[in-house]
Design a protein around this motif. Structure first.
Motif, PDB file in Angstrom:
ATOM      1  N   VAL A  70       0.508  -1.251   0.071  1.00 55.49           N
ATOM      2  CA  VAL A  70       0.256  -0.060   0.140  1.00 55.49           C
ATOM      3  C   VAL A  70       0.888   1.052   0.261  1.00 55.49           C
ATOM      4  O   VAL A  70       0.969   2.431  -0.830  1.00 55.49           O
ATOM      5  N   THR A  73       2.253   1.794  -3.469  1.00 57.15           N
ATOM      6  CA  THR A  73       0.955   2.390  -4.046  1.00 57.15           C
ATOM      7  C   THR A  73       0.575   3.395  -4.164  1.00 57.15           C
ATOM      8  O   THR A  73       0.652   4.848  -5.331  1.00 57.15           O
ATOM      9  N   VAL A  74       0.770   3.991  -2.805  1.00 56.31           N
ATOM     10  CA  VAL A  74       0.634   5.173  -2.503  1.00 56.31           C
ATOM     11  C   VAL A  74       1.791   6.349  -3.306  1.00 56.31           C
ATOM     12  O   VAL A  74       1.336   7.821  -3.681  1.00 56.31           O
ATOM     13  N   VAL A  77       1.624   7.319  -6.464  1.00 57.32           N
ATOM     14  CA  VAL A  77       0.354   7.574  -7.062  1.00 57.32           C
ATOM     15  C   VAL A  77       0.730   9.455  -6.998  1.00 57.32           C
ATOM     16  O   VAL A  77       0.288  10.612  -7.416  1.00 57.32           O
ATOM     17  N   SER A 117      -1.729  -1.748  -9.777  1.00 60.03           N
ATOM     18  CA  SER A 117      -1.143  -1.983  -9.010  1.00 60.03           C
ATOM     19  C   SER A 117      -2.458  -1.317  -7.694  1.00 60.03           C
ATOM     20  O   SER A 117      -2.538  -1.713  -6.906  1.00 60.03           O
ATOM     21  N   VAL A 118      -3.447  -0.542  -8.518  1.00 62.68           N
ATOM     22  CA  VAL A 118      -4.572  -0.063  -7.586  1.00 62.68           C
ATOM     23  C   VAL A 118      -5.640  -0.881  -7.996  1.00 62.68           C
ATOM     24  O   VAL A 118      -6.742  -1.202  -7.400  1.00 62.68           O
ATOM     25  N   PHE A 144      -6.157  -1.243  -4.580  1.00 59.57           N
ATOM     26  CA  PHE A 144      -4.457  -0.796  -3.656  1.00 59.57           C
ATOM     27  C   PHE A 144      -2.973  -2.047  -3.591  1.00 59.57           C
ATOM     28  O   PHE A 144      -2.534  -1.780  -3.393  1.00 59.57           O
ATOM     29  N   HIS A 145      -3.997  -3.387  -4.024  1.00 60.65           N
ATOM     30  CA  HIS A 145      -3.105  -4.482  -3.899  1.00 60.65           C
ATOM     31  C   HIS A 145      -2.453  -5.486  -4.910  1.00 60.65           C
ATOM     32  O   HIS A 145      -2.277  -6.721  -4.456  1.00 60.65           O
TER      33      HIS A 145
END
Length: 216
Positions: A70, A73-74, A77, A117-118, A144-145
């Motif tokens: 997570v 991924t964040v 972004v 990824s999202v 997100f996983h």
């Protein structure tokens, strides 16, 4: 390069990337390979982490794999927003076409992998031992996983290295072993342009004015 041209470039790369990933997910089982040439294979793998399959949890032991996923991924972004701002500012400042082209490639590639990824965890079910289904009742994971889809493999040479090579002599080696995707290619190309054409990409205002005057 104008905003319109940069946007078209980004959309085209993003479409090619996502279409290729959709095709692989809906036609190949995980780890399935198709030899196109002796030096080029379609090899379906899924990447849960960063480049070369590295995970944040490999370096920070107290973070679980899912939390690290997570976080990664964040971060991706947020990085896309930063790259997007850089692209917009470069266009407004009328920076070199080389710079805008390179940033556009990097942004397109980053967006391509972020979609995986999202969303891919809910867009597809598992590819392990089967061909995945698009929009199943239940995906292979949560938002997100998702795992990044890779499929391009170029094993141009493989064999045992000569013993005189330090550290790796006598071991089996494949060049080029990593499996990657269109988005990775876009990012690598964009970064390569910034490195190898640095002076052309980051021209100063005076240099650009001199070039325009010379062309006139």
């Amino acid at each position: 390069m104008s905003l319109k041209k940069a946007t078209i470039l980004i959309v085209v790369i993003l479409l090619i990337d996502q279409i290729s990933k959709f095709y692989i997910k809906t036609n190949f089982a995980l780890n399935e390979k198709l030899e196109v040439f002796s030096w080029f294979q379609i090899a379906f793998v899924e990447n849960e982490g960063m480049a070369w399959g590295t995970k944040i949890s490999d370096f920070v032991s107290f973070i679980s794999d899912r939390t690290a996923k997570v976080c990664l991924t964040v971060f991706r972004v947020l990085a896309v927003f930063g790259i997007g701002y850089w692209l917009r500012k470069s266009i407004i400042d009328k920076s070199s076409r080389t710079l805008i082209f390179a940033i556009s490639l990097i942004l397109a590639g980053a967006l391509g992998n972020i979609i995986d990824s999202v969303f891919y965890g809910i867009f597809f079910d598992s590819s392990l031992g089967q061909v995945a289904t698009f929009l199943p009742e239940q995906g292979y994971d949560t938002l997100f996983h998702g795992k990044v889809v890779d499929m391009l493999h170029f094993p141009m040479w493989s064999g045992v290295l000569p013993n005189w090579i330090p550290f790796y002599g006598g071991s089996y080696f494949t060049f080029f072993d990593p499996v990657f995707n269109i988005a990775d290619m876009a990012i690598s190309t964009g970064i390569g342009i910034l490195i190898f054409f640095n002076k052309r990409a980051f021209k100063t205002i005076d240099e650009k004015n001199e070039e325009v005057a010379f062309e006139d």
